[in-house]
Design an enzyme around this catalytic site. Structure first.
Site, short mmCIF file in Angstrom:
data_model
loop_
_atom_site.label_atom_id
_atom_site.label_comp_id
_atom_site.label_asym_id
_atom_site.label_seq_id
_atom_site.Cartn_x
_atom_site.Cartn_y
_atom_site.Cartn_z
N CYS A 204 0.82 -1.23 0.00
CA CYS A 204 0.00 0.00 0.00
C CYS A 204 0.85 1.27 0.00
CB CYS A 204 -0.95 0.01 1.19
SG CYS A 204 -1.86 -1.51 1.37
N HIS B 298 -3.60 6.92 2.95
CA HIS B 298 -4.00 5.61 2.47
C HIS B 298 -5.38 5.28 3.05
CE1 HIS B 298 -4.11 1.55 1.30
NE2 HIS B 298 -3.83 1.03 2.48
N ASN C 273 -10.26 -0.47 0.52
CA ASN C 273 -8.81 -0.36 0.47
C ASN C 273 -8.32 -0.90 -0.89
OD1 ASN C 273 -6.05 -0.77 0.74
ND2 ASN C 273 -6.18 -1.60 2.81
#
Ligand code: UT7
Length: 328
Positions: A115, A255, A285
């Site tokens: 990520c 994020h 996500n």
């Protein structure tokens, strides 16, 4: 000679059409909409069509970013794709994208930092341009996480979605662009978030597949604690490297993993929610794609003005983290 200032010349995003809602997940695993919304903030996520792979999503975001930057693919010198869901082991998704775009002059490679991959990619691209090696670099975060998500595991299946965001980097006027990068890693925490099967340690066999080792495994609670700690500290370090105060932040682009993680970062940075891009309710996500999609939406929505101070910050598997301060 003055150092070249490097910034973003154009942004683009693409998300697949198909929506997977919390109510649909209720039919798939033992969960409920109320739990997912209160514990994560996620309401739905996008799922790539069967004929779409990561390079297809990356292509759609890239042509939009090129258009916004006002350059053509043959002006690209380098393509970096940050992803943990490449189309295949090799060739790299960046090479597949280079071919789709017709970016004949561009070198191309994939970058694996989960990520945090998009911020790692931005730092690499900025370094290449400052060095004078390249003029225009395309940095893409693209993921088909639905292909590595175990839809019988309620710990992970509620979190992830598919999508892609891209930016073109190049020279910008002095005083603008990227002011700092803080990248970090802690390999000791690697087992908290990983896929074990299918690599050189545990090659795919019928057994690894029936044991579901080709899917994401996660210790959610420990990743959560790590994320809360590192989001604030990475952002603070990037701010101090740039010589910028928390009170000068115009927009935080974090994020998009969990609304509670984002809220704790906002608290630590003394920021209100209106100074933060949040879209995880709609996309979940998307790993490396989360930050560039949020950035592209911030631009689309007119939330970024010339001279604004932006902070990008992310964390993920590895463990890895990254933060950057950017003057728009
Ligand atoms: O990009 C990085 C990727 N990963 C992350 O960012 C993950 C970070 N971690 C998280 O976001 C959170 O830890 C989760 C959302 C994964 C889990 O939230 P939590 O508040 O840490 O829950 P928990 O794991 O502590 O579980 C609390 C309870 C447990 O039940 P008991 O033991 O208290 O009876 C779980 O079994 O909630 C249960 N639970 C669920 N219940 C309904 C866990 N998942 C679910 C679910 N639906 N999907």
């Amino acid at each position: 000679m003055n150092e070249i200032s490097v910034g973003i010349l154009g942004t683009g995003k693409y998300v697949p059409e198909r929506r997977l809602t919390n109510h649909e997940l209720e039919q798939m695993v033992e969960t409920n909409d109320e739990w997912i919304v209160t514990r994560t903030g996620i309401r739905e996520r996008r799922i790539a069509a069967m004929e779409q792979a990561t390079s297809d999503l990356a292509y759609e975001a890239s042509i939009r970013a090129l258009d916004a930057a006002g350059i053509t693919a043959d002006q690209l010198d380098l393509i970096i794709v940050a992803t943990i869901t490449p189309d295949m082991f090799f060739p790299s998704t960046a090479c597949l994208l280079q071919e789709k775009l017709g970016a004949k002059k561009a070198a191309a490679f994939d970058l694996s930092a989960a990520c945090s991959g998009f911020i790692y990619g931005l730092a690499n691209a900025t370094g290449f341009i400052k060095m004078g090696m390249y003029r225009h670099v395309l940095v893409v975060g693209a993921e088909c996480l639905s292909r590595i998500t175990d839809y019988t595991d309620r710990n992970t299946s509620i979190l992830f979605g598919d999508g892609s965001g891209a930016v073109v980097l190049g020279e910008v006027p002095s005083g603008r662009g990227f002011q700092s990068f803080k990248l970090g890693a802690d390999g000791a925490g690697g087992e908290l978030l990983r896929i074990c099967g299918g690599g050189s340690r545990l090659p795919s066999t019928e057994q690894t597949v029936s044991d579901r080792r080709h899917y994401i495994e996660m210790n959610g609670r420990d990743v959560f604690k790590f994320a809360v700690r590192v989001m604030g500290s990475a952002a603070e370090e990037a701010l101090s490297m740039a010589g910028i105060e928390k009170s000068d932040i115009d927009l935080l682009i974090p994020h998009q993993a969990n609304i509670r993680i984002i809220q704790s970062a906002l608290e630590r940075l003394n920021l209100s929610e209106d100074k933060c891009m949040i879209n995880l309710d709609r996309y979940g996500n998307m790993s490396a794609a989360s930050i560039p999609v949020a950035l592209a939406e911030a631009v689309e929505e007119g939330r970024v003005k010339e001279g604004d101070h932006l902070v990008l910050v992310g964390f993920g598997g590895g463990l890895t983290w990254g933060a950057s301060v950017l003057v728009w």
